[in-house]
Design a protein around this motif. Structure first.
Motif, mmCIF file in Angstrom:
data_model
loop_
_atom_site.group_PDB
_atom_site.id
_atom_site.type_symbol
_atom_site.label_atom_id
_atom_site.label_comp_id
_atom_site.label_asym_id
_atom_site.label_seq_id
_atom_site.Cartn_x
_atom_site.Cartn_y
_atom_site.Cartn_z
ATOM 1 N N TYR A 191 1.883 -1.297 -9.759
ATOM 2 C CA TYR A 191 0.875 -1.331 -8.704
ATOM 3 C C TYR A 191 -0.485 -1.109 -9.343
ATOM 4 O O TYR A 191 -1.102 -2.040 -9.827
ATOM 5 C CB TYR A 191 1.213 -0.292 -7.616
ATOM 6 C CG TYR A 191 0.303 -0.310 -6.422
ATOM 7 C CD1 TYR A 191 0.112 -1.465 -5.673
ATOM 8 C CD2 TYR A 191 -0.361 0.841 -6.028
ATOM 9 C CE1 TYR A 191 -0.728 -1.475 -4.572
ATOM 10 C CE2 TYR A 191 -1.190 0.840 -4.916
ATOM 11 C CZ TYR A 191 -1.373 -0.315 -4.198
ATOM 12 O OH TYR A 191 -2.204 -0.311 -3.115
ATOM 13 N N LYS A 192 -0.946 0.109 -9.428
ATOM 14 C CA LYS A 192 -2.235 0.396 -10.061
ATOM 15 C C LYS A 192 -2.081 0.833 -11.521
ATOM 16 O O LYS A 192 -3.042 0.790 -12.269
ATOM 17 C CB LYS A 192 -2.988 1.486 -9.291
ATOM 18 C CG LYS A 192 -3.489 1.026 -7.942
ATOM 19 C CD LYS A 192 -4.278 2.126 -7.276
ATOM 20 C CE LYS A 192 -4.802 1.663 -5.925
ATOM 21 N NZ LYS A 192 -5.553 2.736 -5.245
ATOM 22 N N LEU A 193 -0.907 1.283 -11.892
ATOM 23 C CA LEU A 193 -0.688 1.751 -13.263
ATOM 24 C C LEU A 193 -0.042 0.642 -14.082
ATOM 25 O O LEU A 193 1.146 0.393 -13.976
ATOM 26 C CB LEU A 193 0.193 3.000 -13.278
ATOM 27 C CG LEU A 193 -0.345 4.217 -12.538
ATOM 28 C CD1 LEU A 193 0.581 5.407 -12.722
ATOM 29 C CD2 LEU A 193 -1.753 4.561 -12.985
ATOM 30 N N ASP A 235 4.296 3.742 -8.802
ATOM 31 C CA ASP A 235 3.418 4.334 -9.809
ATOM 32 C C ASP A 235 3.812 5.780 -10.110
ATOM 33 O O ASP A 235 3.819 6.207 -11.271
ATOM 34 C CB ASP A 235 1.958 4.286 -9.344
ATOM 35 C CG ASP A 235 1.339 2.913 -9.488
ATOM 36 O OD1 ASP A 235 1.950 2.034 -10.131
ATOM 37 O OD2 ASP A 235 0.225 2.718 -8.971
ATOM 38 N N GLU A 282 -12.291 8.870 -15.594
ATOM 39 C CA GLU A 282 -12.873 7.993 -14.569
ATOM 40 C C GLU A 282 -12.042 6.728 -14.362
ATOM 41 O O GLU A 282 -11.986 6.193 -13.262
ATOM 42 C CB GLU A 282 -14.299 7.597 -14.972
ATOM 43 C CG GLU A 282 -15.296 8.726 -14.900
ATOM 44 C CD GLU A 282 -15.625 9.133 -13.467
ATOM 45 O OE1 GLU A 282 -15.677 8.258 -12.584
ATOM 46 O OE2 GLU A 282 -15.824 10.335 -13.237
ATOM 47 N N GLN A 283 -11.398 6.242 -15.415
ATOM 48 C CA GLN A 283 -10.652 4.991 -15.337
ATOM 49 C C GLN A 283 -9.286 5.155 -14.676
ATOM 50 O O GLN A 283 -8.687 4.168 -14.273
ATOM 51 C CB GLN A 283 -10.444 4.391 -16.745
ATOM 52 C CG GLN A 283 -11.709 3.929 -17.420
ATOM 53 C CD GLN A 283 -12.533 5.071 -17.991
ATOM 54 O OE1 GLN A 283 -11.999 6.110 -18.343
ATOM 55 N NE2 GLN A 283 -13.846 4.883 -18.052
ATOM 56 N N PHE A 284 -8.794 6.371 -14.581
ATOM 57 C CA PHE A 284 -7.451 6.573 -14.021
ATOM 58 C C PHE A 284 -7.513 6.465 -12.501
ATOM 59 O O PHE A 284 -8.236 7.221 -11.845
ATOM 60 C CB PHE A 284 -6.891 7.936 -14.446
ATOM 61 C CG PHE A 284 -5.429 8.084 -14.151
ATOM 62 C CD1 PHE A 284 -4.498 7.360 -14.871
ATOM 63 C CD2 PHE A 284 -4.992 8.913 -13.142
ATOM 64 C CE1 PHE A 284 -3.141 7.489 -14.600
ATOM 65 C CE2 PHE A 284 -3.648 9.046 -12.857
ATOM 66 C CZ PHE A 284 -2.716 8.326 -13.592
ATOM 67 N N PRO A 285 -6.755 5.526 -11.911
ATOM 68 C CA PRO A 285 -6.886 5.267 -10.467
ATOM 69 C C PRO A 285 -6.484 6.429 -9.552
ATOM 70 O O PRO A 285 -6.908 6.476 -8.409
ATOM 71 C CB PRO A 285 -5.978 4.058 -10.235
ATOM 72 C CG PRO A 285 -5.127 3.927 -11.431
ATOM 73 C CD PRO A 285 -5.795 4.632 -12.555
ATOM 74 N N TYR A 286 -5.692 7.362 -10.047
ATOM 75 C CA TYR A 286 -5.223 8.469 -9.215
ATOM 76 C C TYR A 286 -5.814 9.812 -9.650
ATOM 77 O O TYR A 286 -5.260 10.861 -9.348
ATOM 78 C CB TYR A 286 -3.692 8.562 -9.263
ATOM 79 C CG TYR A 286 -2.991 7.347 -8.714
ATOM 80 C CD1 TYR A 286 -2.969 7.088 -7.354
ATOM 81 C CD2 TYR A 286 -2.335 6.461 -9.562
ATOM 82 C CE1 TYR A 286 -2.319 5.984 -6.844
ATOM 83 C CE2 TYR A 286 -1.677 5.350 -9.067
ATOM 84 C CZ TYR A 286 -1.671 5.115 -7.704
ATOM 85 O OH TYR A 286 -1.016 4.015 -7.208
ATOM 86 N N ARG A 287 -6.940 9.796 -10.340
ATOM 87 C CA ARG A 287 -7.476 11.039 -10.908
ATOM 88 C C ARG A 287 -7.750 12.100 -9.847
ATOM 89 O O ARG A 287 -7.628 13.287 -10.103
ATOM 90 C CB ARG A 287 -8.699 10.775 -11.759
ATOM 91 C CG ARG A 287 -9.924 10.409 -11.019
ATOM 92 C CD ARG A 287 -11.065 10.120 -12.012
ATOM 93 N NE ARG A 287 -12.076 9.325 -11.377
ATOM 94 C CZ ARG A 287 -13.074 9.839 -10.681
ATOM 95 N NH1 ARG A 287 -13.204 11.125 -10.582
ATOM 96 N NH2 ARG A 287 -13.950 9.063 -10.095
ATOM 97 N N LYS A 288 -8.109 11.676 -8.650
ATOM 98 C CA LYS A 288 -8.356 12.628 -7.562
ATOM 99 C C LYS A 288 -7.101 13.476 -7.282
ATOM 100 O O LYS A 288 -7.201 14.641 -6.920
ATOM 101 C CB LYS A 288 -8.765 11.851 -6.308
ATOM 102 C CG LYS A 288 -8.952 12.683 -5.069
ATOM 103 C CD LYS A 288 -9.358 11.818 -3.898
ATOM 104 C CE LYS A 288 -9.442 12.602 -2.614
ATOM 105 N NZ LYS A 288 -9.761 11.749 -1.458
ATOM 106 N N LYS A 341 0.826 -1.219 0.000
ATOM 107 C CA LYS A 341 0.000 0.000 0.000
ATOM 108 C C LYS A 341 0.858 1.266 0.000
ATOM 109 O O LYS A 341 0.485 2.271 -0.611
ATOM 110 C CB LYS A 341 -0.911 -0.008 1.233
ATOM 111 C CG LYS A 341 -1.788 1.208 1.369
ATOM 112 C CD LYS A 341 -2.640 1.136 2.619
ATOM 113 C CE LYS A 341 -3.499 2.370 2.778
ATOM 114 N NZ LYS A 341 -4.358 2.296 3.959
#
Length: 176
Positions: A64-66, A37, A85-91, A30
């Motif tokens: 990892y997520k990318l 990434d 929306e699909q990008f895990p780190y968009r926030k 984690k």
């Protein structure tokens, strides 16, 4: 040379984490995963003008997520994918997109991702702290503190304004 060293270090951390008990293994993943990434994402963004195969040789091997598909999208000129929306780190990348459109700077993307990493590390101190995450979090927060102090000193040396120096430091998200 730095890319090879990073790859060696992160690969060994991930490999060593496999021998840890369940909770510690998850916490290492984690905390270290977003670092991997971030390094890969920023390398891809900075090297968009270079030959894709050469850039691929420099990426950290662990993911990892990318995944490769997302990183290949980052190689294209369409950076809008980093806030989809699909990008895990968009926030964390959304504020960077605004800065990129205004100034053409990738600093906002990097600061958003690093702030996310700091927030993850800071979260290791809530609740039970008898796990490896507290140690990793402490070390990462201290490393960031030193980086911020160096940015402040360099900014002072370069006679930058307080506001300009403030833009160079990275702080965790303030808690309520």
């Amino acid at each position: 040379a730095c890319a090879a060293l990073d790859d060696y270090v992160y690969s060994n951390i991930i490999s060593s984490a496999k021998n840890l008990p369940g909770r510690d293994k998850k916490l290492v993943k984690k905390l270290i995963g977003p670092e991997i990434d971030t390094k890969n994402l920023m390398l891809v963004l900075r090297c968009r003008e270079l030959d894709e195969e050469r850039v691929w040789e420099l990426l950290l091997k662990d993911r990892y997520k990318l995944d490769d598909g997302i990183l290949r999208t980052g190689m294209s000129e369409n950076l809008e994918a980093l806030v989809s929306e699909q990008f895990p780190y968009r926030k964390y990348t959304s504020p960077g997109m605004t800065a990129y459109k205004e100034k053409g700077s990738l600093l906002g993307f990097e600061k958003g991702m690093k702030r996310h990493i700091l927030d993850l590390n800071k979260s290791m101190f809530y609740g039970d702290r008898f796990h490896i995450g507290a140690l990793i979090g402490y070390l990462n927060l201290k490393e960031n503190e030193v980086r911020n102090l160096m940015a402040i000193l360099k900014g002072k040396d370069e006679k930058l304004s307080t506001d300009d120096i403030g833009k160079l430091i990275i702080l965790p998200t303030p808690t309520a």
